[in-house]
Scaffold this active site. Structure first.
Site, PDB file in Angstrom:
ATOM      1  N   GLU A 150      -3.504   7.330  -4.265  1.00  0.00           N
ATOM      2  CA  GLU A 150      -3.306   6.058  -3.550  1.00  0.00           C
ATOM      3  C   GLU A 150      -3.100   4.937  -4.560  1.00  0.00           C
ATOM      4  O   GLU A 150      -3.831   4.848  -5.545  1.00  0.00           O
ATOM      5  CB  GLU A 150      -4.552   5.772  -2.697  1.00  0.00           C
ATOM      6  CG  GLU A 150      -4.480   4.467  -1.926  1.00  0.00           C
ATOM      7  CD  GLU A 150      -5.823   4.122  -1.272  1.00  0.00           C
ATOM      8  OE1 GLU A 150      -6.060   4.563  -0.136  1.00  0.00           O
ATOM      9  OE2 GLU A 150      -6.622   3.409  -1.902  1.00  0.00           O
ATOM     10  N   TYR A 153       0.859  -1.191   0.000  1.00  0.00           N
ATOM     11  CA  TYR A 153       0.000   0.000   0.000  1.00  0.00           C
ATOM     12  C   TYR A 153       0.889   1.233   0.000  1.00  0.00           C
ATOM     13  O   TYR A 153       1.826   1.329   0.798  1.00  0.00           O
ATOM     14  CB  TYR A 153      -0.903   0.016   1.247  1.00  0.00           C
ATOM     15  CG  TYR A 153      -1.720   1.280   1.353  1.00  0.00           C
ATOM     16  CD1 TYR A 153      -3.023   1.311   0.894  1.00  0.00           C
ATOM     17  CD2 TYR A 153      -1.173   2.447   1.882  1.00  0.00           C
ATOM     18  CE1 TYR A 153      -3.775   2.491   0.957  1.00  0.00           C
ATOM     19  CE2 TYR A 153      -1.906   3.624   1.944  1.00  0.00           C
ATOM     20  CZ  TYR A 153      -3.204   3.631   1.481  1.00  0.00           C
ATOM     21  OH  TYR A 153      -3.937   4.789   1.540  1.00  0.00           O
TER      22      TYR A 153
END
Ligand code: GDP
Ligand code: MN
Length: 378
Positions: A190, A101
């Site tokens: 993201e 992530y």
């Protein structure tokens, strides 16, 4: 404004952030055609403005042509958290070794740009924060200093990435993402997951980009990214007509000139025990059309029992607002009571126009707000 995955990846391409090869399809036949002409496996990904598509069955692998029909049909039929699937992205299927992530966000609390990373890629970051907070690393970056090698080293330490070749690719992606956030004035970029695939290549498998509505001018050819799919029909109408509108849950519709005055109006409504139905700023210009559009938007909300105008004429001229109200009354058949506070530039002209229609006005904001609240009580 949230971007779709494919739009976010379009921005990635501009910054040379590597992504899997992919094509868009807008219906089942297009999708099947693309799959027939692709090297299998491919991944079919629902394009909706929400995360968790994987879990909802919106991301599926197609290993053979026999599977294609069923997979494509099932995804086009999906409704994911209230979003119907109208487009899919078809990408090369990859052999994933590790999911990471990685995100950057404009952090208004720390007044920094915050890099967030975790080794638990693929899982929603909120879930990781709850279940395994120690897996998350946050690095505040001072925008005046920019991103430095010690920021990047701390990321490698946290993720246990020691391979030099991987570090090189990773550094490159981190720097490009940072550049993207700062140049395009994004609220969030993201990548979840950022993947390491066979052959030690790193790619952005997913994208989530949130553009700051006040920063759209920084994006070249912005029209390619514009989408209103996350907004209510009223919010879209407002945007298209140059009004700032936010729907709320009360019953006093507000039409105000200037954001500050609109905020103060909502505060005062609350102060006197009422509930605003919306925030609406008609802006500083004097355009009667804006008033008509504002009324149209507000009365679509069935909770609204009264419309309160709070106009402090400066650049905005009271007679223009009054003419807008006059036109609206003539063409719209308004059943709701109107409470009008009107003062400032061309006040007398404005008041005269409204009086000729039998409409009362006041110059006192407090009186107007009290009146609107009392009408609700009746
Ligand atoms: P999200 O669920 O909406 O965040 O959608 P993602 O694009 O992140 O996809 C969800 C998951 O599907 C990823 O975390 C991967 O585990 C898996 N996935 C997506 N594309 C591929 C692929 O090409 N190969 C493999 N093996 N898995 C994939
Ligand atoms: Mn994802």
């Amino acid at each position: 404004m949230k971007l779709y995955e494919f739009q976010g990846k379009g921005l990635f391409a501009r910054y040379h952030i590597p992504t899997p090869k992919g094509k868009m399809a807008e219906n089942v036949n297009q999708a099947l055609d693309i799959i027939k002409n692709s090297k299998l496996p491919v991944v079919v990904k629902a394009q909706v403005l929400t995360g968790g598509r994987g879990k909802a069955g919106g991301v599926k692998l197609v290993r053979s042509l026999d599977e294609a029909n069923e997979v494509v049909n099932s995804i086009f039929g999906l409704d994911i958290k209230g979003y119907k699937v109208k487009k899919v992205l078809i990408e090369e299927g990859l052999e994933i070794k590790k999911e990471i992530y990685l995100s950057f966000l404009m952090n208004r609390n720390s007044e920094k740009i915050t890099l967030i990373t975790s080794g638990e890629g693929g899982m929603e970051i909120e879930t990781v924060a709850k279940e395994k907070p120690e897996a998350i690393l946050k690095v505040d970056i001072d925008p005046l200093l920019g991103i430095k090698s010690y920021h990047i080293t701390s990321v490698f330490d946290h993720l246990h990435i020691s391979d030099r070749e991987l570090q090189k690719q990773f550094t490159d992606i981190i720097k490009k993402m940072y550049k993207m956030v700062t140049e395009l004035y994004l609220n969030l970029v993201e990548i979840n997951p950022l993947v390491i695939i066979k052959g030690n290549r790193i790619l952005a498998l997913d994208s989530k980009v949130i553009i700051d509505d006040n920063g759209v001018g920084f994006i070249k050819d912005f029209d390619a990214f514009k989408n209103y799919d996350d907004l209510t029909p009223e919010e879209i109408t407002a945007k298209e007509n140059g009004l700032s509108f936010v729907k709320l849950n009360g019953n006093i519709g507000c039409i105000v000139n200037g954001a500050g005055l609109a905020m103060a109006t909502m505060d005062m409504i609350k102060h006197f025990g009422g509930e605003p139905a919306n925030f609406l700023d008609v802006g500083g210009s004097s355009n009667p059309e804006k008033v008509i559009n504002a009324i149209k938007i507000i009365r679509k909300d069935k909770n609204v029992k009264v419309i309160l105008f709070n106009i402090f004429g400066g650049i905005t001229r009271c007679d223009d607002i009054a003419n807008g109200i006059k036109k609206a009354v003539e063409i719209l058949d308004i059943k709701l009571p109107l409470v009008i506070r009107l003062t400032g530039t061309n006040e007398k002209e404005g008041v005269d126009i409204l009086r000729s229609l039998g409409l009362e006005t006041t110059t006192s904001m407090q009186k107007a707000v009290k009146k609107a609240v009392s009408l609700i009580g009746e």
